[in-house]
Design a protein around this motif. Structure first.
Motif, PDB file in Angstrom:
ATOM      1  N   LYS A  57     -11.551  11.853  -2.300  1.00 37.02           N
ATOM      2  CA  LYS A  57     -10.385  12.191  -2.541  1.00 37.02           C
ATOM      3  C   LYS A  57     -10.119  12.539  -3.945  1.00 37.02           C
ATOM      4  O   LYS A  57      -9.539  13.318  -4.420  1.00 37.02           O
ATOM      5  CB  LYS A  57      -9.446  11.289  -1.937  1.00 37.02           C
ATOM      6  CG  LYS A  57      -9.376  10.892  -0.568  1.00 37.02           C
ATOM      7  CD  LYS A  57      -8.246   9.961  -0.054  1.00 37.02           C
ATOM      8  CE  LYS A  57      -8.763   9.770   1.330  1.00 37.02           C
ATOM      9  NZ  LYS A  57      -7.549   8.661   1.830  1.00 37.02           N
ATOM     10  N   ASP A  58     -10.417  11.581  -4.847  1.00 35.42           N
ATOM     11  CA  ASP A  58     -10.259  11.765  -6.422  1.00 35.42           C
ATOM     12  C   ASP A  58     -10.868  13.207  -6.776  1.00 35.42           C
ATOM     13  O   ASP A  58     -10.462  13.890  -7.554  1.00 35.42           O
ATOM     14  CB  ASP A  58     -10.856  10.697  -7.256  1.00 35.42           C
ATOM     15  CG  ASP A  58     -10.134   9.448  -6.753  1.00 35.42           C
ATOM     16  OD1 ASP A  58      -9.036   9.436  -6.293  1.00 35.42           O
ATOM     17  OD2 ASP A  58     -10.369   8.266  -7.244  1.00 35.42           O
ATOM     18  N   ASP A  86       0.910  -1.276   0.019  1.00 34.15           N
ATOM     19  CA  ASP A  86      -0.199   0.001   0.009  1.00 34.15           C
ATOM     20  C   ASP A  86       0.963   1.068  -0.009  1.00 34.15           C
ATOM     21  O   ASP A  86       0.446   2.239  -0.396  1.00 34.15           O
ATOM     22  CB  ASP A  86      -0.785   0.083   1.326  1.00 34.15           C
ATOM     23  CG  ASP A  86      -1.811   1.454   1.441  1.00 34.15           C
ATOM     24  OD1 ASP A  86      -2.522   1.564   0.131  1.00 34.15           O
ATOM     25  OD2 ASP A  86      -1.914   1.877   2.185  1.00 34.15           O
ATOM     26  N   ASP A  98      -1.962   7.478  -1.894  1.00 34.38           N
ATOM     27  CA  ASP A  98      -2.044   8.324  -1.035  1.00 34.38           C
ATOM     28  C   ASP A  98      -0.981   9.230  -1.184  1.00 34.38           C
ATOM     29  O   ASP A  98      -0.099   9.333  -1.983  1.00 34.38           O
ATOM     30  CB  ASP A  98      -1.376   7.777   0.525  1.00 34.38           C
ATOM     31  CG  ASP A  98      -2.853   6.666   0.943  1.00 34.38           C
ATOM     32  OD1 ASP A  98      -3.868   7.196   0.698  1.00 34.38           O
ATOM     33  OD2 ASP A  98      -2.306   5.657   1.559  1.00 34.38           O
ATOM     34  N   THR A 113     -13.714   9.292   1.632  1.00 37.27           N
ATOM     35  CA  THR A 113     -13.659   8.184   0.758  1.00 37.27           C
ATOM     36  C   THR A 113     -12.543   8.265  -0.330  1.00 37.27           C
ATOM     37  O   THR A 113     -12.282   9.379  -0.860  1.00 37.27           O
ATOM     38  CB  THR A 113     -15.210   7.502   0.288  1.00 37.27           C
ATOM     39  OG1 THR A 113     -15.405   8.603  -0.583  1.00 37.27           O
ATOM     40  CG2 THR A 113     -16.067   7.502   1.524  1.00 37.27           C
ATOM     41  N   THR A 114     -12.179   7.209  -0.969  1.00 40.77           N
ATOM     42  CA  THR A 114     -11.343   7.497  -2.173  1.00 40.77           C
ATOM     43  C   THR A 114     -12.173   8.262  -3.144  1.00 40.77           C
ATOM     44  O   THR A 114     -11.412   8.885  -3.935  1.00 40.77           O
ATOM     45  CB  THR A 114     -11.144   5.948  -2.849  1.00 40.77           C
ATOM     46  OG1 THR A 114     -10.662   5.157  -1.729  1.00 40.77           O
ATOM     47  CG2 THR A 114     -10.140   5.921  -3.878  1.00 40.77           C
ATOM     48  N   GLN A 115     -13.328   8.106  -3.429  1.00 39.42           N
ATOM     49  CA  GLN A 115     -14.170   8.827  -4.531  1.00 39.42           C
ATOM     50  C   GLN A 115     -14.031  10.114  -4.246  1.00 39.42           C
ATOM     51  O   GLN A 115     -13.693  11.119  -5.190  1.00 39.42           O
ATOM     52  CB  GLN A 115     -15.468   8.400  -4.680  1.00 39.42           C
ATOM     53  CG  GLN A 115     -16.222   9.063  -5.728  1.00 39.42           C
ATOM     54  CD  GLN A 115     -17.519   8.648  -5.794  1.00 39.42           C
ATOM     55  OE1 GLN A 115     -18.282   7.999  -5.171  1.00 39.42           O
ATOM     56  NE2 GLN A 115     -18.220   8.963  -7.175  1.00 39.42           N
TER      57      GLN A 115
END
Length: 183
Positions: free
Chosen positions: A165-166, A105, A111, A161-163
Motif C-alpha cells: 500500500k505504501d 485503528d 487507511d 500488505t502495508t508495504q
C-alpha cells in the motif's frame, strides 16, 4: 484504597509498624486492603456480566435438548460449570478490548477515508446491536463490527500488505508530481 480511608486507629498502627521496621506487618495490611479492593472490583464485573452469562446459559438450555425432551443433563452440567461461566465472563472484556483497539485503528490507522468511514459505520451498527448488553455489549459489538468491516474489505480486494500500500501511494504521489512538472 488509600491511607485516608483507614480509621485513625488503623493509620496509627500502620505508622507504628513502619517506624519499628515491621515492614512485614505493614505490607501485610496494605496487601489486605488491596485484596479487598480487588474483591470489590471483581464482584462489580461479575454483576455487570451476569446477564450475559445467564443469556448464554439460556441459549444452551434451549438449543441442546435431551433425548427424552426437556433440558439435556449434559447441557445443564456444562452451563453450570465454572469453566463455562468463566469463558462467558471473559468474552465481553475481550470484545471491549477489540472495540477500543478498533476505534484506535479508525482514528490513527493509515487507511483511506472511505475505509475509515466503512469501519465507523460498521462499528456503529455493531455497537447498536450490542447495546442490550450495556457498556460492555456496546464495546464488544463495535469490536465485532470493525472485525466484520475489515474482513469484508479484505475479501473484496484490499489484500495488499502495508508495504505494498505504501509503495502504491508513493507511485501515485510521484505520478501526480510528474503530471504537474515538479518531478
Amino acid at each position: 484504597m488509600d491511607i485516608s480511608s483507614l480509621s485513625p486507629q488503623q493509620q496509627q498502627l500502620l505508622l507504628q509498624q513502619l517506624s519499628s521496621g515491621d515492614l512485614g506487618g505493614a505490607t501485610g495490611q496494605i496487601g489486605l486492603e488491596l485484596a479487598g479492593l480487588l474483591g470489590e472490583k471483581t464482584r462489580a464485573y461479575q454483576s455487570a456480566t451476569d446477564p450475559f452469562v445467564r443469556g448464554a446459559q439460556d441459549l444452551l438450555y434451549k438449543h441442546v435438548p435431551s433425548k427424552t425432551g426437556g433440558i439435556s443433563p449434559a447441557a445443564m452440567r456444562m452451563a453450570g460449570s465454572g469453566a463455562f461461566k468463566g469463558a462467558m465472563r471473559a468474552l465481553p472484556a475481550l470484545g471491549a478490548v477489540g472495540g477500543v483497539l478498533g476505534a484506535a485503528d479508525v482514528i490513527a490507522g493509515p487507511d483511506s477515508g472511505w475505509n475509515k468511514g466503512m469501519d465507523t459505520v460498521a462499528m456503529g451498527i455493531g455497537g447498536a446491536l450490542g447495546a442490550a448488553g450495556g457498556p460492555l455489549g456496546i464495546a464488544a459489538g463495535a469490536g465485532a463490527g470493525k472485525m466484520l468491516s475489515d474482513a469484508t474489505q479484505w475479501l473484496l480486494g484490499d489484500k495488499m500488505t502495508t508495504q505494498e500500500k505504501d509503495q502504491r501511494i508513493m507511485r501515485e504521489a510521484l505520478l501526480a508530481l510528474q503530471n504537474r512538472g515538479i518531478a
